[in-house]
Structures are given as structure tokens and as C-alpha cells.
Design a protein around this motif. Structure first.
Motif, PDB file in Angstrom:
ATOM      1  N   ASP A  88       0.813  -1.222   0.000  1.00 45.21           N
ATOM      2  CA  ASP A  88       0.000   0.000   0.000  1.00 45.21           C
ATOM      3  C   ASP A  88       0.844   1.269   0.000  1.00 45.21           C
ATOM      4  OD1 ASP A  88       0.868  -0.375   2.587  1.00 45.21           O
ATOM      5  OD2 ASP A  88      -0.885   0.578   3.474  1.00 45.21           O
ATOM      6  N   ILE A  89       2.150   1.111  -0.272  1.00 44.30           N
ATOM      7  CA  ILE A  89       2.953   2.306  -0.584  1.00 44.30           C
ATOM      8  C   ILE A  89       3.986   1.867  -1.627  1.00 44.30           C
ATOM      9  CG2 ILE A  89       4.438   1.930   1.464  1.00 44.30           C
ATOM     10  CD1 ILE A  89       3.638   5.344  -0.119  1.00 44.30           C
ATOM     11  N   ASP A  90       3.856   2.399  -2.822  1.00 48.37           N
ATOM     12  CA  ASP A  90       4.773   2.053  -3.904  1.00 48.37           C
ATOM     13  C   ASP A  90       4.507   3.023  -5.053  1.00 48.37           C
ATOM     14  OD1 ASP A  90       6.843   0.634  -5.035  1.00 48.37           O
ATOM     15  OD2 ASP A  90       5.589  -0.960  -5.840  1.00 48.37           O
ATOM     16  N   GLU A  91       5.502   3.108  -5.937  1.00 46.14           N
ATOM     17  CA  GLU A  91       5.430   4.034  -7.071  1.00 46.14           C
ATOM     18  C   GLU A  91       4.119   3.925  -7.882  1.00 46.14           C
ATOM     19  OE1 GLU A  91       8.462   5.576  -6.792  1.00 46.14           O
ATOM     20  OE2 GLU A  91       7.569   7.184  -7.980  1.00 46.14           O
ATOM     21  N   PRO A  92       3.721   2.705  -8.317  1.00 45.25           N
ATOM     22  CA  PRO A  92       2.524   2.634  -9.177  1.00 45.25           C
ATOM     23  C   PRO A  92       1.262   3.162  -8.490  1.00 45.25           C
ATOM     24  CG  PRO A  92       3.711   0.541  -9.190  1.00 45.25           C
ATOM     25  CD  PRO A  92       4.338   1.376  -8.121  1.00 45.25           C
ATOM     26  N   LEU A  93       1.147   2.914  -7.176  1.00 50.94           N
ATOM     27  CA  LEU A  93      -0.029   3.400  -6.435  1.00 50.94           C
ATOM     28  C   LEU A  93      -0.014   4.926  -6.388  1.00 50.94           C
ATOM     29  CD1 LEU A  93      -2.483   2.919  -4.492  1.00 50.94           C
ATOM     30  CD2 LEU A  93      -0.814   2.825  -2.640  1.00 50.94           C
ATOM     31  N   LEU A  94       1.150   5.506  -6.098  1.00 54.37           N
ATOM     32  CA  LEU A  94       1.243   6.975  -6.016  1.00 54.37           C
ATOM     33  C   LEU A  94       0.985   7.612  -7.383  1.00 54.37           C
ATOM     34  CD1 LEU A  94       4.389   7.303  -3.703  1.00 54.37           C
ATOM     35  CD2 LEU A  94       1.976   7.502  -3.043  1.00 54.37           C
ATOM     36  N   GLU A  95       1.505   6.954  -8.439  1.00 53.55           N
ATOM     37  CA  GLU A  95       1.295   7.498  -9.800  1.00 53.55           C
ATOM     38  C   GLU A  95      -0.181   7.476 -10.169  1.00 53.55           C
ATOM     39  OE1 GLU A  95       3.793   5.129 -12.323  1.00 53.55           O
ATOM     40  OE2 GLU A  95       5.624   6.111 -11.594  1.00 53.55           O
ATOM     41  N   ARG A  96      -0.872   6.357  -9.848  1.00 48.76           N
ATOM     42  CA  ARG A  96      -2.291   6.260 -10.194  1.00 48.76           C
ATOM     43  C   ARG A  96      -3.110   7.294  -9.408  1.00 48.76           C
ATOM     44  NH1 ARG A  96      -5.759   2.392 -12.381  1.00 48.76           N
ATOM     45  NH2 ARG A  96      -3.905   1.859 -13.578  1.00 48.76           N
ATOM     46  N   ALA A  97      -2.754   7.462  -8.129  1.00 48.32           N
ATOM     47  CA  ALA A  97      -3.484   8.426  -7.304  1.00 48.32           C
ATOM     48  C   ALA A  97      -3.297   9.842  -7.863  1.00 48.32           C
ATOM     49  CB  ALA A  97      -3.006   8.340  -5.860  1.00 48.32           C
ATOM     50  N   ALA A  98      -2.059  10.151  -8.285  1.00 42.42           N
ATOM     51  CA  ALA A  98      -1.782  11.484  -8.841  1.00 42.42           C
ATOM     52  C   ALA A  98      -2.529  11.666 -10.164  1.00 42.42           C
ATOM     53  CB  ALA A  98      -0.280  11.654  -9.049  1.00 42.42           C
ATOM     54  N   ARG A  99      -2.515  10.613 -11.005  1.00 40.63           N
ATOM     55  CA  ARG A  99      -3.186  10.692 -12.313  1.00 40.63           C
ATOM     56  C   ARG A  99      -4.677  10.968 -12.148  1.00 40.63           C
ATOM     57  NH1 ARG A  99      -4.757   5.492 -15.758  1.00 40.63           N
ATOM     58  NH2 ARG A  99      -6.602   5.792 -14.469  1.00 40.63           N
ATOM     59  N   ASP A 100      -5.289  10.265 -11.161  1.00 42.01           N
ATOM     60  CA  ASP A 100      -6.740  10.401 -10.968  1.00 42.01           C
ATOM     61  C   ASP A 100      -7.095  11.488  -9.960  1.00 42.01           C
ATOM     62  OD1 ASP A 100      -6.801   8.327 -12.707  1.00 42.01           O
ATOM     63  OD2 ASP A 100      -7.379   6.795 -11.246  1.00 42.01           O
TER      64      ASP A 100
END
Ligand code: ZN
Length: 417
Positions: A88-100
Motif C-alpha cells: 500500500d505504498i509504492d510508485e505505481p499506487l502513487l502514480e495512479r493516485a496522482a493521475r486520478d
């Protein structure tokens, strides 16, 4: 000190035990075919999702594979300890959250909710401990300190790296392949100051406005692999795994999709070995990938098929489960509407047979299903035999009811038909 946090798992199910089961033979990805001895206890760690696009069919096929192992070991009388993490903390999760433009924690929580309901619908037995990476920050901090004492940690600017050199002879693939996969999947082989191009990050110093945690190594967040080493050891070996008790104990099984063989399982295994001074897991089992209509299923192609969407379209989750069991867990397989159609037809024939008042004898079939599963979880063979029995259920209707067969299907295959 950051406190340990677990997240709720999903509801458990009753699993009947069976009287006679041969030892389970699964393909150990590291060492060829080998028995997973039943024993009185069995410890299994399965890598969980990064919660930003749960639950596609590839996830479902992977968790179903380890559910079959869990069920087989339980039915054989083993006490299974099953632990799963949430990245629940990693690059892809942060990128998706920023994108959306959504909060990363809310995104993770909503996707984990979806995952739980999909796992429940698919009759996947829950882990005893379902642990988010953010729930073990204190332990990760301590583990990095211990690895540093053992001589495996160095700094590049403010980030901490793990020294992989001594584990290179254990690489499951060639060094050239490892280097190219490492670069493709977000590694940084060319960063100046690294000792070996494959050295993975243990702790990222905080960048910009990214989430971070206080630690003895500075404010920041962990690399991916260390969370699994720490969660597996803490919840399967015990709270004092860092103090070196239980010197002989490795976990029984580390599992995940075949895309985790390298780098993730190689790296998390090496880090656990650097902590304990002994191998991390006795068995590594990997599930094949699921494609769609002849193409690889992936985020980048935008062709992921989600379990929740199939269920909301009115498909019985047992038919999805049956459809996934039609192929062998290790094979890379293709999903299509035809997979569901075939499964739906078979389930209907089998359900009708199971509901008869008098049926053909089931003892031989039960024994064949158990044997097929014991031989590297050969679900296609088990289902084929079941279907043949169902089609010939009236041939010699000398047995009253198929209750024992239903219990076997439920216990071993998780099929409530
Ligand atoms: Zn993992």
C-alpha cells in the motif's frame, strides 16, 4: 516507533478434512519438482496486490493457485499459517493516485475493499494476517539496521541500497536477462554510486511531497522487496525473528505470479537470508499469467478483465472459479468468453448430477480427483474426470446421493456446487 497494523481479512469458510491424501507435489520453481510435505504445520506467504486496480483475472488465478495449496494442506490435516501483504505504498499506487487526483490512501482502501469482496465471492480462504506495508514501518526500520550490521547496506546520496553481490549465484535467470528485466520494471541499474547494477533500494529518502515515515535511516519510505521479507518473517516465524531465535526455521512456501520470480522473490528472499543467515523459503511456487483473446493482459494495454465486472454482469462466481481451474496453474493461459461458456456448461451438468437421488459410485472418482491434485495441482485432469462421471451419472445408479463427492469438491477445489 511506528506501531504494527494489520488490516481485516475476509470471512473464512468451513473446510472439511479428508481421510486419505497423498503428499502434495508441486513444482518448486527453484529446485524442480519436490514434495510439499504435509507435516503438522505449514507456513505460506503469498505476495498480495498493490491496491490500485483490483482484482483482475490474473490476480484471481494467482490467489486461486495458493488457495488450492492451502486447501490441500488443510484437508491433509496440516495447520496452515497463511500470510499475505498489501503493497500500500509504492510508485505505481502513487502514480495512479496522482493521475486520478485522488488521495493515495483512499485509493488503496477502496481497492482493498474490492479485493476482499472478490476473494470472498471466489471462495478463496483468507490469510490469518493481512498486512499492509505501511503497518510494519518500525520493523522495516529495525530490519535495515540489522542488515546494515550484517554488512549488506550502503548509501547512495540519501538512499539506502542492499548489496546483492553475494546472492548473484542464486539468480533464477541469466544475469543478462536479470539486468534487462530490472531496468524494465523500474530498477535503476545505471545509477552512479551503486556497487552492483542489480542492487535494490531498501529505503528511499523523501522526495518532494511524497508520503514518508520517520526512521533511523532518515525520513522516507521503503523499497518494495523489504516489506515482504519483513512481513513473512514477523508473521510466520515470530516477533523476535531479528534476535535470531528459531535458527533452523525457514518458511515452507513463498508464492506469487510468475512475474515475481525476478526481481521480487529473488530480492525479498536474499534480504531475508541477509537477516537470518539461512534460506528464506523451502519452496517457491509461481502461477502462470492470464492473457485475453490472444494478447497479454496488462495495465499498459488497457485490456484487464476484472472479477467484479464479470460478477456484476450476473455470472455466478463459482463459474469464474471453475473457468480458471480448467487450465493448469502454471500455464500461461488465454481468457475469452468461451472460457466462461465452457465452464458454465460443465457446472450445469455437474450440478444436475450432484443433485440426483441415486448416482453412479463416487469413491473411485474422489480418489482420482485427490491424486490429480496431489500431482502438481492438476485441476484440468480433476475436472475432466468429474465431468465424465457427471455425464454418466445414470449408468450404474447404485449409490444414494453424492454428498461425499460434494464435500471433496468443496474442500479441495473450493467449488460449492
Ligand atoms: Zn512480495
Amino acid at each position: 516507533m511506528n506501531p504494527e497494523i494489520e488490516w481485516p481479512s475476509w470471512p473464512t469458510l468451513y473446510t472439511p478434512s479428508l481421510s486419505s491424501t497423498p503428499p502434495l507435489l508441486t513444482l518448486n520453481t527453484q529446485a524442480g519438482r519436490k514434495s510439499v510435505e504435509p507435516g503438522t504445520s505449514f507456513t505460506m506467504y503469498v505476495c498480495g496486490i498493490t491496491p490500485y486496480d483490483a482484482t483482475h483475472l490474473g490476480h484471481a488465478a494467482t490467489y486461486l493457485t495458493f488457495d488450492l495449496i492451502n486447501r490441500y494442506q488443510c484437508a491433509s490435516g496440516s495447520k496452515v499459517s497463511f500470510v499475505e501483504n498489501i503493497t500500500d505504498i509504492d510508485e505505481p499506487l502513487l502514480e495512479r493516485a496522482a493521475r486520478d487526483d485522488v488521495d493515495w490512501q483512499s485509493l488503496a482502501a477502496s481497492q482493498v475493499d474490492l479485493f476482499r469482496s472478490d476473494m470472498t465471492a471466489l471462495h478463496i480462504l483468507p490469510p490469518a494476517h493481512y498486512v499492509p506495508a505501511t503497518g510494519v514501518m518500525g520493523l522495516i526500520d529495525d530490519a535495515i539496521t540489522q542488515m546494515d550490521r550484517n554488512g549488506f547496506v550502503y548509501r547512495v546520496e540519501s538512499d539506502l541500497y542492499f548489496d546483492i553481490e553475494s546472492f548473484i549465484p542464486q539468480l533464477p535467470i541469466s544475469l543478462d536477462d536479470a539486468l534487462s528485466i530490472f531496468a524494465e520494471r523500474g530498477g535503476d541499474p545505471a545509477r552512479p554510486g551503486k556497487r552492483h547494477p542489480l542492487d535494490p533500494v531498501l529505503w528511499w529518502a523523501n522526495k518532494n511531497d511524497e508520503p514518508g515515515w520517520e526512521s533511523s535511516h532518515g525520513y522516507g519510505r521503503p523499497g518494495w522487496h523489504i516489506e515482504c521479507s519483513v512481513i513473512a518473517l514477523r508473521y510466520l516465524i515470530g516477533q523476535d525473528f531479528l534476535t535470531g531465535n528459531d535458527q533452523e526455521f525457514s518458511i515452507d512456501l513463498q508464492g506469487g505470479g510468475s512475474d515475481l520470480i525476478f526481481p521480487h522473490h529473488f530480492m525479498s528472499g536474499a534480504q531475508a537470508q541477509a537477516l537470518l543467515g539461512r534460506p528464506f523459503a523451502r519452496h517457491y511456487v509461481h502461477a502462470g499469467m492470464v492473457g485475453l483473446d490472444g494478447e497479454k493482459m496488462s495495465k499498459s494495454r488497457g485490456n484487464l478483465v476484472f472479477v467484479s465486472k464479470i460478477i456484476s454482469a450476473g455470472v455466478d462466481p463459482m463459474i469464474i472459479r471453475f473457468a480458471l481451474l480448467q487450465d493448469h496453474y502454471q500455464s500461461d493461459r488465454m481468457w475469452s468468453d468461451e472460457s466462461l461458456h465452457k465452464a458454465s456448461e460443465a457446472v450445469s451438468i455437474i450440478r444436475s448430477a450432484l443433485s440426483r437421488e441415486f448416482v453412479s459410485p463416487t469413491e473411485g472418482l474422489i480418489s482420482e480427483i485427490i491424486t490429480s491434485l496431489s500431482q502438481n495441482l492438476d485441476t484440468p485432469a480433476a475436472l475432466a474426470k468429474l465431468r465424465i462421471w457427471a455425464e454418466r451419472v445414470d449408468d450404474v445408479p447404485t449409490q444414494q446421493g453424492a454428498g461425499e463427492l460434494s464435500r471433496t469438491l468443496d474442500a479441495l477445489l473450493g467449488l460449492a456446487l
